[in-house]
Structure formats: C-alpha cells, structure tokens
Design a protein around this motif. Structure first.
Motif, mmCIF file in Angstrom:
data_model
loop_
_atom_site.group_PDB
_atom_site.id
_atom_site.type_symbol
_atom_site.label_atom_id
_atom_site.label_comp_id
_atom_site.label_asym_id
_atom_site.label_seq_id
_atom_site.Cartn_x
_atom_site.Cartn_y
_atom_site.Cartn_z
ATOM 1 N N PHE A 15 74.303 50.655 93.138
ATOM 2 C CA PHE A 15 73.129 51.502 93.227
ATOM 3 C C PHE A 15 72.085 50.899 94.144
ATOM 4 O O PHE A 15 71.993 49.707 94.321
ATOM 5 C CB PHE A 15 72.549 51.829 91.849
ATOM 6 C CG PHE A 15 71.759 50.764 91.182
ATOM 7 C CD1 PHE A 15 70.437 50.564 91.507
ATOM 8 C CD2 PHE A 15 72.333 50.000 90.188
ATOM 9 C CE1 PHE A 15 69.694 49.619 90.849
ATOM 10 C CE2 PHE A 15 71.591 49.055 89.526
ATOM 11 C CZ PHE A 15 70.265 48.858 89.861
ATOM 12 N N SER A 52 70.076 55.415 90.900
ATOM 13 C CA SER A 52 70.353 56.388 89.849
ATOM 14 C C SER A 52 71.746 56.354 89.267
ATOM 15 O O SER A 52 72.675 55.998 89.942
ATOM 16 C CB SER A 52 70.091 57.798 90.360
ATOM 17 O OG SER A 52 71.093 58.181 91.234
ATOM 18 N N ALA A 53 71.912 56.794 88.008
ATOM 19 C CA ALA A 53 73.215 56.964 87.372
ATOM 20 C C ALA A 53 73.080 57.189 85.883
ATOM 21 O O ALA A 53 72.174 56.678 85.270
ATOM 22 C CB ALA A 53 74.088 55.763 87.641
ATOM 23 N N TYR A 124 72.918 53.380 82.096
ATOM 24 C CA TYR A 124 72.006 54.382 82.635
ATOM 25 C C TYR A 124 70.773 54.550 81.747
ATOM 26 O O TYR A 124 69.664 54.696 82.233
ATOM 27 C CB TYR A 124 72.715 55.719 82.764
ATOM 28 C CG TYR A 124 73.687 55.798 83.923
ATOM 29 C CD1 TYR A 124 73.615 54.911 84.984
ATOM 30 C CD2 TYR A 124 74.673 56.771 83.943
ATOM 31 C CE1 TYR A 124 74.497 54.984 86.042
ATOM 32 C CE2 TYR A 124 75.567 56.859 85.001
ATOM 33 C CZ TYR A 124 75.475 55.969 86.054
ATOM 34 O OH TYR A 124 76.347 56.047 87.097
ATOM 35 N N ASP A 144 72.658 64.739 90.841
ATOM 36 C CA ASP A 144 74.007 64.279 90.513
ATOM 37 C C ASP A 144 74.958 64.787 91.588
ATOM 38 O O ASP A 144 75.333 65.954 91.604
ATOM 39 C CB ASP A 144 74.406 64.809 89.135
ATOM 40 C CG ASP A 144 75.747 64.282 88.669
ATOM 41 O OD1 ASP A 144 76.234 63.287 89.256
ATOM 42 O OD2 ASP A 144 76.316 64.855 87.724
ATOM 43 N N CYS A 209 72.791 59.955 91.687
ATOM 44 C CA CYS A 209 73.996 59.299 91.178
ATOM 45 C C CYS A 209 75.247 59.986 91.715
ATOM 46 O O CYS A 209 75.218 61.152 92.105
ATOM 47 C CB CYS A 209 74.010 59.284 89.660
ATOM 48 S SG CYS A 209 73.844 60.900 88.889
ATOM 49 N N LEU A 238 72.639 55.338 92.576
ATOM 50 C CA LEU A 238 73.701 54.661 91.831
ATOM 51 C C LEU A 238 75.050 55.271 92.181
ATOM 52 O O LEU A 238 75.264 56.458 91.966
ATOM 53 C CB LEU A 238 73.464 54.806 90.327
ATOM 54 C CG LEU A 238 72.333 53.974 89.743
ATOM 55 C CD1 LEU A 238 72.019 54.449 88.334
ATOM 56 C CD2 LEU A 238 72.675 52.505 89.729
#
Length: 311
Positions: A15, A52-53, A124, A144, A209, A238
């Motif tokens: 990430f 992100s994730a 996360y 996403d 993510c 991420l």
C-alpha cells in the motif's frame, strides 16, 4: 538491490500513502491447516499520504498482527520516478482476448481462504481507524478497484467507530457489483482497456484498494498514476495479492516471479508511477492454528487424502 527473505504466502498486500504516499507490503496470513500455510503480503505507500484496503472478519480466526518486512527506497530501483523499465512482453498474457468476455458471467466466490480474508480485514480495520483519527473522525471515502460482490471491508460498529462516506466499487461484472452491499455506488469498467479514472476528480478518496487483482493489470503505469492523482493528501493505496491467480490472465513477468519478485514488481509500480512518502512491505498473520493429530496408518490406507492433508 537489497535482498529480503519471505516465507511462502498465498496473499500479499502493498500500500502507498500520498502526502508523499507511503507503500507497505505484508505476507503470510494464518494457515487453513498447519501443513498448508496461507499468507498475505501487503504493500503500503504514503506520500501526499495515500493508502487503502479492507476485508471482512471471521470470528473463527484471531486478529492478525502486522510485522514490517522492509521499506523500499529509490536505491532499490534501477530507474527514477517517471522511468518505465518494462516492455510489452513483460505485460503480455497467455490469453489476450477481451477481458469483458472472460468476466461476462458472475463469479460469486472468494479467491483467498477464510484465514487470509480475516487477517486482511483485521489489518484494514486497524489501518482505517488510524487514518480516520488522523482526519479528526471524518468518514472515509474509499475506492475499491477490480471490485466484486464482496469488498472485505470491516463492518462499522460501536467497537471500531469506523465511518464510511462514499464507497465506490469499480469492476468488470455488473451483477457482482450490484450484489456488493458495502458499496454506495459502482462503475463497470475494464481497466486494461481504459486505465483512466477521469470520472473522479483530484483528491477524491482517502483510501484506494485492490484485492488480488494487481497481477492482471496490463497497463499498471497509468493506473498507478491515476491512483496517486485521485487520492487525498494523507490518503493510502493498498494493493493485496496472492499466489493464486487465473494464470491465463496474469501478466508474463508475474508468472515468472517468486514471492519476493512479485512484491518487488508491485513496489516498482508505485515507485515508477509517482512520488510516494514511503513504500513498505509488511507480514500479516494471525496466531498459528494447532497441528492436527497425526493420522494412523490404517486411516491413510483407507483414505489416502488424510495422509496428504497432514503432510
């Protein structure tokens, strides 16, 4: 190039953070059996500071802990930001047919096991809580990429105080995206055909993510440049990836690389695409599961699969 050691893993994550973005990578998720370990490698980049994730937790698995493997810096790469070391043959695939045909039928399945999903979700949750605190509790806007019917985001509840704002899923199959209850909106788009994210303004998201799909990107450079553009200052990108894939759709250099090589490939995507605060590799894993009881010879003779499962 520095050398790093990793254990075999089935899922990884890198990430990056924008502000300058930071990148981190994790490997090794909890095994689904003592003999068949499942792992996750995560990478995190931060600079303007973006990352992100997310993943859904399972009560049957303990929360994961993140252990730093390494940070990547400019000296780890032969070229500078803005260069591009890869040729068309590196990003070629065994099956170059249109991806919209391959993904035409919905697949309501998960591509990593429950232990990997639980560890990713747990990570996360911790990461998003920290990011939200840095932003004085403001709801997080999330994109996403390569999304599907499930995004593995932690559920919001009184225990974690997480709040989501805009949660956008971008993927290939409309039926899968429509079934994803965690999305507030979705976009059907083939990123290999059109890697532009022009529908999103600069500094739109706190988190971007991509779960187990970075290995399918045939145009990663513009894709990672766009990620950097639309992440807010302090945001995070991420990338999680696995040793499982559709081999006919993964790019050539991915199939030819080992775990360390794949981690470095994703880190290089971050490095060459834009300037990130950090790029880091992490190891995500939960508590080890108990070793199963050794089967008797009679059990193996009556069911050989028992022997193979224990080995």
């Amino acid at each position: 190039m520095k050398s790093y050691w990793m254990r075999y893993s089935s899922c990884c994550l890198l990430f990056g953070i924008v502000s300058l973005p930071t990148a981190r990578a994790w490997i090794e998720l909890p095994p689904h059996s003592s003999a068949a370990p499942q792992g996750i490698t995560t990478g995190h980049c931060s600079g303007r500071t973006k990352s992100s994730a997310l993943a859904a937790s399972s009560p049957s698995f303990s929360k994961s802990t993140a252990k730093s493997i390494c940070f990547f810096d400019d000296s780890d790469f032969a070229g500078q930001v803005g260069d591009w070391p890869y040729q068309a043959s590196d990003l070629n695939r065994l099956d170059n047919s249109a991806d919209d045909q391959f993904y035409a039928e919905p697949r309501f399945v998960t591509h990593i096991d429950e232990g990997a999903i639980a560890s990713l979700t747990s990570f996360y949750e911790n990461e998003l809580q920290q990011l939200q605190k840095q932003q004085d509790g403001a709801p997080l806007d999330i994109l996403d990429l390569c999304s599907s019917w499930i995004s593995h985001f932690p559920q919001t509840n009184n225990d974690n105080d997480l709040q989501y704002g805009r949660v956008v899923g971008l993927g290939m199959n409309e039926k899968e995206l429509a079934a994803n209850s965690q999305l507030t909106e979705f976009v059907v788009q083939d990123l290999n055909d059109n890697p532009s994210l022009s529908q999103f303004e600069d500094n739109s998201f706190d988190v971007i993510c991509n779960v187990v799909s970075v290995d399918y990107l045939t145009q990663p450079r513009p894709m990672f440049q766009e990620m950097h553009r639309i992440l807010k200052p302090g945001g995070v990108a991420l990338m999680s990836f696995s040793n499982r894939c559709f081999p006919t759709k993964a790019v050539a250099m991915w199939l030819q690389a080992d775990d360390i090589g794949r981690l470095t490939i994703v880190a290089s995507y971050f490095h060459y695409a834009a300037t990130w605060k950090t790029i880091e590799a992490l190891d995500l894993k939960g508590d080890p599961l108990p070793t199963p009881k050794r089967p008797k010879a009679s059990d193996i003779l009556s069911n050989p699969a028992v022997g193979w499962a224990w080995m």
